[in-house]
Structures are given as C-alpha cells and as structure tokens.
Design an enzyme around this catalytic site. Sequence first.
Site, PDB file in Angstrom:
ATOM      1  N   TYR A 122       2.074 -15.190  -9.916  1.00 55.75           N
ATOM      2  CA  TYR A 122       3.523 -16.212 -10.696  1.00 55.75           C
ATOM      3  C   TYR A 122       2.899 -17.180 -11.634  1.00 55.75           C
ATOM      4  CZ  TYR A 122       6.119 -14.173  -6.582  1.00 55.75           C
ATOM      5  OH  TYR A 122       6.273 -13.475  -6.435  1.00 55.75           O
ATOM      6  N   HIS A 128      10.560  -9.712 -13.903  1.00 54.78           N
ATOM      7  CA  HIS A 128       9.699 -10.506 -13.189  1.00 54.78           C
ATOM      8  C   HIS A 128       8.878 -10.572 -13.499  1.00 54.78           C
ATOM      9  CE1 HIS A 128      12.239  -8.968 -10.055  1.00 54.78           C
ATOM     10  NE2 HIS A 128      12.571  -7.094 -10.607  1.00 54.78           N
TER      11      HIS A 128
HETATM   12  C1  DQA Z   1       9.292 -11.960  -8.237  1.00 53.13           C
HETATM   13  C2  DQA Z   1       9.521 -10.789  -7.789  1.00 53.13           C
HETATM   14  C3  DQA Z   1       9.926 -11.234  -6.021  1.00 53.13           C
HETATM   15  O1  DQA Z   1       9.527  -9.516  -5.314  1.00 53.13           O
HETATM   16  C4  DQA Z   1       9.472 -11.735  -5.593  1.00 53.13           C
HETATM   17  O2  DQA Z   1      10.634 -12.465  -4.224  1.00 53.13           O
HETATM   18  C5  DQA Z   1      10.257 -13.258  -6.341  1.00 53.13           C
HETATM   19  C6  DQA Z   1       9.338 -13.305  -7.843  1.00 53.13           C
HETATM   20  C7  DQA Z   1       8.615 -11.983  -9.789  1.00 53.13           C
HETATM   21  O3  DQA Z   1       9.428 -12.906  -9.985  1.00 53.13           O
HETATM   22  O4  DQA Z   1       8.101 -11.143  -9.587  1.00 53.13           O
HETATM   23  O5  DQA Z   1      10.407 -14.195  -5.532  1.00 53.13           O
HETATM   24  O6  DQA Z   1      10.889 -11.674  -8.763  1.00 53.13           O
END
Ligand code: DQA
Length: 144
Positions: free
Chosen positions: A22, A100
């Site tokens: 992230y 995402h």
């Molecule tokens: C997410 C991807 C999801 O699988 C994960 O549970 C998240 C973050 C992303 O921004 O990559 O909490 O949504």
Amino acid sequence: MTVLVLHGVNLNMFGRRDPAQYGTATLDDINAALAALAAELGAGLVTFQTNHEGAMVERIHAALDDGTSAVVINAGAWTHTSHAIADALALLPVPVVEVHMSNVHAREPFRHESVLARVCAGSIAGFGVQSYLLGLRAACALVR
Ligand code: DQA
C-alpha cells in the site's frame, strides 16, 4: 458536479499498513491529492471513511439525496464480502468506480473476486495513490 470518495474498513491505517502493498501515503495524503485533482477538474469532492459496515451503507443511502454526482469507492476487504454494500450502491442512479491501491489480482485468491463489481462502471487496481486519482478522473468523465 460533486464526487463522493468512500474509504472502507482498515483504510484509515494507510501509511502504517503493509507498505509493500500500500506504500507509505496516509489517508490524509490521499484525500489531499484527490482534493487537488478535483479542484483542477472543477469538481467538488467529499470524502468519508469508516470501519463500520452499517455506517458505510447509511453514507451510501445519504448519497441519494445530497447532490452526489458520482462515487469512487475503495471498500477494502468489504470488496470481497459485502453484498450489503453492493446492494446499497445499486440504489444509486449515479456512476460508481471501484478502486484499489494494490493489484488485487496478483494477491491471494480471495482478493480476486469483487462482490461490488456488478454495480460498478469499472475498477482500477494496482497503481497506489494513482488508482484513486484515475478513479476520480473516470468518475468525472462518466458524469460529463
Ligand atoms: C485494498 C485491497 C483489499 O483486498 C484489502 O482488503 C484492502 C485494501 C486495496 O486498496 O488494495 O483493505 O482494497
């Protein structure tokens, strides 16, 4: 035009959470980047984050009457589980864009399915903060 950006469960922890997936930007950093781009695009921006599924559903309901023109949503793990959030989004007459930060398709199998996809115009994944910015651009293009 006003775009509502919804951040779901655990996303208030961006900046402190698995930087390999992230990055290091915080949610405040992401919202600031969104606000700058919204100003550039001449769009209004409202952001909302919650760790409570019912609160997210109620915020989506409120978008029926608050002048929201489009929605960008990163629902976090609810993406893969929440038919309740999908049903709430289905109530909206405006476009919804799923985003995402990480490339969910290159991760664990449970992240490959989005139960929200059926109610979204499209999805953007894997570009970090740029996923949100591309999502905002897509939302504005769908409204104009
Ligand atoms: C997410 C991807 C999801 O699988 C994960 O549970 C998240 C973050 C992303 O921004 O990559 O909490 O949504």
